[in-house]
Each structure stands twice: as structure tokens, then as C-alpha cells.
Design a protein around this motif. Structure first.
Motif, PDB file in Angstrom:
ATOM      1  N   ALA A  30      -6.845 -12.444   4.309  1.00 30.65           N
ATOM      2  CA  ALA A  30      -6.275 -13.523   4.982  1.00 30.65           C
ATOM      3  C   ALA A  30      -5.776 -13.155   6.264  1.00 30.65           C
ATOM      4  O   ALA A  30      -5.010 -12.096   6.402  1.00 30.65           O
ATOM      5  N   GLY A  31      -5.936 -13.967   7.048  1.00 30.21           N
ATOM      6  CA  GLY A  31      -5.520 -13.873   8.404  1.00 30.21           C
ATOM      7  C   GLY A  31      -5.529 -12.466   9.110  1.00 30.21           C
ATOM      8  O   GLY A  31      -4.576 -12.139   9.919  1.00 30.21           O
ATOM      9  N   GLY A  32      -6.547 -11.786   8.860  1.00 34.74           N
ATOM     10  CA  GLY A  32      -6.998 -10.475   9.601  1.00 34.74           C
ATOM     11  C   GLY A  32      -6.442  -9.564   8.787  1.00 34.74           C
ATOM     12  O   GLY A  32      -6.350  -8.448   9.341  1.00 34.74           O
ATOM     13  N   HIS A  33      -5.620  -9.743   7.470  1.00 30.63           N
ATOM     14  CA  HIS A  33      -5.351  -8.721   6.861  1.00 30.63           C
ATOM     15  C   HIS A  33      -5.983  -8.464   5.472  1.00 30.63           C
ATOM     16  O   HIS A  33      -6.329  -9.397   5.006  1.00 30.63           O
ATOM     17  N   VAL A  34      -5.900  -7.211   4.988  1.00 31.59           N
ATOM     18  CA  VAL A  34      -6.477  -6.891   3.449  1.00 31.59           C
ATOM     19  C   VAL A  34      -5.035  -6.738   2.563  1.00 31.59           C
ATOM     20  O   VAL A  34      -4.397  -5.729   2.977  1.00 31.59           O
ATOM     21  N   TYR A  35      -4.970  -7.210   1.461  1.00 38.92           N
ATOM     22  CA  TYR A  35      -3.750  -7.100   0.834  1.00 38.92           C
ATOM     23  C   TYR A  35      -4.045  -6.249  -0.426  1.00 38.92           C
ATOM     24  O   TYR A  35      -4.953  -7.040  -1.289  1.00 38.92           O
ATOM     25  N   VAL A  36      -3.505  -5.051  -0.577  1.00 39.59           N
ATOM     26  CA  VAL A  36      -4.146  -4.247  -1.610  1.00 39.59           C
ATOM     27  C   VAL A  36      -2.920  -3.991  -2.695  1.00 39.59           C
ATOM     28  O   VAL A  36      -1.963  -3.745  -2.177  1.00 39.59           O
ATOM     29  N   ALA A  37      -3.245  -4.462  -3.838  1.00 36.76           N
ATOM     30  CA  ALA A  37      -2.361  -4.021  -5.118  1.00 36.76           C
ATOM     31  C   ALA A  37      -2.484  -2.482  -5.286  1.00 36.76           C
ATOM     32  O   ALA A  37      -3.615  -2.120  -5.661  1.00 36.76           O
ATOM     33  N   ASP A  38      -1.533  -1.602  -5.084  1.00 36.61           N
ATOM     34  CA  ASP A  38      -1.825  -0.136  -5.289  1.00 36.61           C
ATOM     35  C   ASP A  38      -1.233   0.231  -6.530  1.00 36.61           C
ATOM     36  O   ASP A  38      -0.159  -0.414  -7.078  1.00 36.61           O
ATOM     37  N   GLY A  39      -1.597   1.174  -7.085  1.00 33.96           N
ATOM     38  CA  GLY A  39      -1.255   1.588  -8.619  1.00 33.96           C
ATOM     39  C   GLY A  39       0.032   2.132  -8.439  1.00 33.96           C
ATOM     40  O   GLY A  39       0.653   2.520  -9.853  1.00 33.96           O
ATOM     41  N   SER A  40       0.652   2.380  -7.298  1.00 35.19           N
ATOM     42  CA  SER A  40       1.964   3.092  -7.331  1.00 35.19           C
ATOM     43  C   SER A  40       3.005   1.923  -7.718  1.00 35.19           C
ATOM     44  O   SER A  40       4.342   2.337  -7.454  1.00 35.19           O
ATOM     45  N   GLY A  41       2.620   0.529  -7.406  1.00 32.31           N
ATOM     46  CA  GLY A  41       3.419  -0.528  -7.692  1.00 32.31           C
ATOM     47  C   GLY A  41       3.804  -1.347  -6.197  1.00 32.31           C
ATOM     48  O   GLY A  41       4.666  -2.266  -6.129  1.00 32.31           O
ATOM     49  N   GLU A  42       3.151  -0.618  -5.192  1.00 28.79           N
ATOM     50  CA  GLU A  42       3.243  -1.286  -3.998  1.00 28.79           C
ATOM     51  C   GLU A  42       2.281  -2.270  -3.306  1.00 28.79           C
ATOM     52  O   GLU A  42       1.021  -2.330  -3.883  1.00 28.79           O
TER      53      GLU A  42
END
Length: 105
Positions: A30-42
Motif C-alpha cells: 500500500a502507498g508505494g510500500h511493501v510491508y513484510v512480516a519478518d521471522g525475526s519478529g520485525e
């Protein structure tokens, strides 16, 4: 690994994001960004066109180094819910049942 493909160039790889835990999944674009759920908790936010890291935020504790991490699960083994967006904010579930909103004040 998260990979962006260029559909105008025969699906050539445009950019990649690799988690230090080898587990990452896209939760929202959304909004020109990709939001990634990282396995490190971030929660890691990348520029949609370049894959450049814009910012990140720790949503949960980092799993033990020997713990098996699946991209679709959190540190307790529960399925990770998606992210949401409304009125210029991004909403992300965090550890211990918290919901965090990111956006301009």
C-alpha cells in the motif's frame, strides 16, 4: 525470501529481501510500500519499486536462535494475521494482543 518480479521484462527479478531468519512474508502492499512480516519478529517496510528498506519496527520478541520459524506463524506458533490500512495509517498486530497503528500524528 521476498522477491519482486518485473512483469514487463519476462518476470526478471527486480529486487529481493532476505530475512536473517529465512522466514518472511508480505502482509500488505500500500502507498508505494511493501510491508513484510519478518521471522525475526520485525515489521519491515520496503520501497515497492526498489526494495530499499524504509523503516522497521519490532512487533514481537525475537525467537530463540534454535527455534524453527515459519513465515506464517508467530513466536507462539499461531497464524499471523494480516495488516490493515485506513486513513493514512497502517495497523499491525503485536505481541501480547496489542494492535499498533503507524502514521503521521
Amino acid at each position: 525470501m521476498v522477491k519482486a518480479l518485473d512483469t514487463t521484462a519476462g518476470y526478471a527479478t527486480r529486487w529481493t529481501y532476505t530475512s536473517p531468519r529465512q522466514a518472511a512474508t508480505v502482509r500488505l502492499v500500500a502507498g508505494g510500500h511493501v510491508y513484510v512480516a519478518d521471522g525475526s519478529g520485525e515489521l519491515v517496510v520496503l520501497e515497492e519499486q526498489t526494495g530499499k528498506r524504509v523503516w522497521s519496527y519490532r512487533l514481537s520478541a525475537e525467537p530463540h536462535p534454535m527455534e524453527n520459524v515459519v513465515a506464517e506463524s508467530d513466536w507462539r506458533g499461531w497464524t499471523v494475521s494480516g495488516l490493515g490500512t485506513a486513513q493514512g495509517r497502517v495497523f499491525a498486530p503485536a505481541q501480547d494482543g496489542f494492535l499498533i497503528a503507524f502514521g503521521d500524528a
